[in-house]
Design a protein around this motif. Structure first.
Motif, mmCIF file in Angstrom:
data_model
loop_
_atom_site.group_PDB
_atom_site.id
_atom_site.type_symbol
_atom_site.label_atom_id
_atom_site.label_comp_id
_atom_site.label_asym_id
_atom_site.label_seq_id
_atom_site.Cartn_x
_atom_site.Cartn_y
_atom_site.Cartn_z
ATOM 1 N N ASN A 10 -12.106 -0.645 -2.561
ATOM 2 C CA ASN A 10 -13.007 -1.572 -1.817
ATOM 3 C C ASN A 10 -12.264 -2.059 -0.488
ATOM 4 N N ASP A 11 -11.617 -1.814 -0.031
ATOM 5 C CA ASP A 11 -10.897 -2.151 1.419
ATOM 6 C C ASP A 11 -11.331 -3.682 1.203
ATOM 7 N N ARG A 12 -10.378 -3.943 0.237
ATOM 8 C CA ARG A 12 -10.358 -5.867 0.357
ATOM 9 C C ARG A 12 -8.528 -6.389 0.346
ATOM 10 N N ASP A 25 0.814 -0.938 -0.108
ATOM 11 C CA ASP A 25 0.180 -0.115 -0.143
ATOM 12 C C ASP A 25 1.386 1.411 0.253
ATOM 13 N N ASP A 33 0.123 4.232 2.528
ATOM 14 C CA ASP A 33 -0.239 4.411 3.246
ATOM 15 C C ASP A 33 1.208 3.937 3.935
ATOM 16 N N ASP A 48 -7.008 -4.431 -2.783
ATOM 17 C CA ASP A 48 -7.504 -3.358 -3.234
ATOM 18 C C ASP A 48 -7.853 -2.518 -2.578
ATOM 19 N N LYS A 49 -7.491 -1.347 -2.531
ATOM 20 C CA LYS A 49 -7.586 -0.612 -1.627
ATOM 21 C C LYS A 49 -9.101 0.054 -1.154
ATOM 22 N N ASN A 97 -10.868 -8.152 4.204
ATOM 23 C CA ASN A 97 -10.655 -6.936 4.393
ATOM 24 C C ASN A 97 -9.211 -6.510 4.771
ATOM 25 N N LEU A 98 -9.155 -5.205 4.607
ATOM 26 C CA LEU A 98 -8.033 -5.028 5.544
ATOM 27 C C LEU A 98 -7.475 -5.045 6.300
ATOM 28 N N ALA A 99 -8.526 -5.538 7.271
ATOM 29 C CA ALA A 99 -8.320 -5.485 9.100
ATOM 30 C C ALA A 99 -8.497 -6.607 9.520
#
Length: 300
Positions: free
Chosen positions: A246-248, A199, A202, A243-244, A263-265
């Protein structure tokens, strides 16, 4: 037109190469029922070989061309068994072998659009190497130790960084393009690190680990704030695609034969495809499409 030989389940009607001889880089093989409307060459000549037999009296193909200067959209693939790196066109069908010196067993490749250079990990030569996209100026970036097994490279063109995973020494290393200074950013809790995705906005690093307890993790570029995202239903998570928007984080697993995302979490997961004959190795995202390499598929 009757083909003289077959490839996979399709008869090959013609081969097109980017140049003026039979040794020029191959662009595409035209299979029966799979003739493209356009192909793109990067040279001022095309070499075309037709495959037919004595019984056909038809006129064959008609070729016309236009000259244009565009920034082509492409994927880069490694073909380690045949010692090649391939540029696959997305706008128009093409598969062009990048003419490179110093390729033995390339397993991963990435691209720096700032300098038009590719970077790849070669497990046979124990090196991280780089060259221009046209294959020129091939050189060694890093010479690795005899124990090293470089499984992946990932380029951050904004911060001018290159990351690679080393499954022989169980580390993830960061390189600075300005000096090629190396810094190990993850050195503990790894057994066989493989895929890396970045990423770049960030400064986050995502990776897979093919330990007996396989996992997908994330951390800051410096290795801090490390977090495990996925541990369940994993055997060989070979590759990641971010897939930043869509948080995937998409991933493919050669052990469970699935394509899935988290998801990214790491709090939500979904399987989107399962195959009992596949051996998924690579995955990348372009616009609304996932592109997956599959060692279990044989076709034209």
């Amino acid at each position: 037109m009757h083909a003289e030989y077959q490839r996979g389940n399709y008869r090959v009607l013609a081969q097109i190469r980017d140049g003026d001889s039979g040794s020029s880089p191959a662009i595409i093989s035209l299979c029966e029922g799979k003739l493209p409307i356009r192909v793109r060459s990067f040279y001022n000549a095309l070499w075309i070989q037709f495959n037919t037999d004595w019984s056909d009296t038809s006129t064959g193909f008609n070729v016309s061309y236009t000259a244009e200067k565009l920034r082509d959209k492409f994927l880069l693939l490694t073909a380690s068994r045949v010692k090649r790196i391939i540029r696959m066109g997305l706008d128009v069908p093409s598969n062009i072998v990048v003419p490179l010196d110093g390729v033995d067993n390339p397993v991963a490749v990435d691209f720096d659009p700032v300098q038009d250079r590719i970077y790849w990990a070669d497990t046979g030569l124990k090196e991280i190497r780089s060259a221009f996209l046209n294959g020129s100026d091939s050189k060694v970036v890093v010479t690795l130790s005899a124990k090293s097994v470089a499984e992946w490279v990932a380029v951050d063109p904004v911060s001018r960084l290159v990351f690679y995973s080393d499954a022989g020494n169980d580390v993830i290393v960061m390189l600075r393009m300005s000096s090629w200074e190396q810094k190990t950013v993850v050195s503990s809790g790894l057994s066989k690190p493989r895929s890396i995705v970045l990423d770049t906005a960030d400064g986050l690093l995502f990776w897979t680990d093919l330990d007996q307890e396989a996992k997908i993790e994330r951390a800051n570029y410096d290795g801090s704030e490390r977090q495990t995202l996925v541990t369940e239903d994993l055997l060989y998570p070979n590759s990641l695609a971010l897939d930043k928007a869509n948080d995937r984080l998409y991933y493919v697993d050669a052990g469970t034969n699935l394509i899935a995302w988290t998801n990214l979490a790491g709090t939500q997961r979904k399987t989107i495809s399962v195959s009992f004959i596949a051996h998924f190795f690579g995955v990348t995202l372009y616009k609304d499409y996932l592109y997956v390499t599959d060692w279990g598929f044989a076709g034209c």
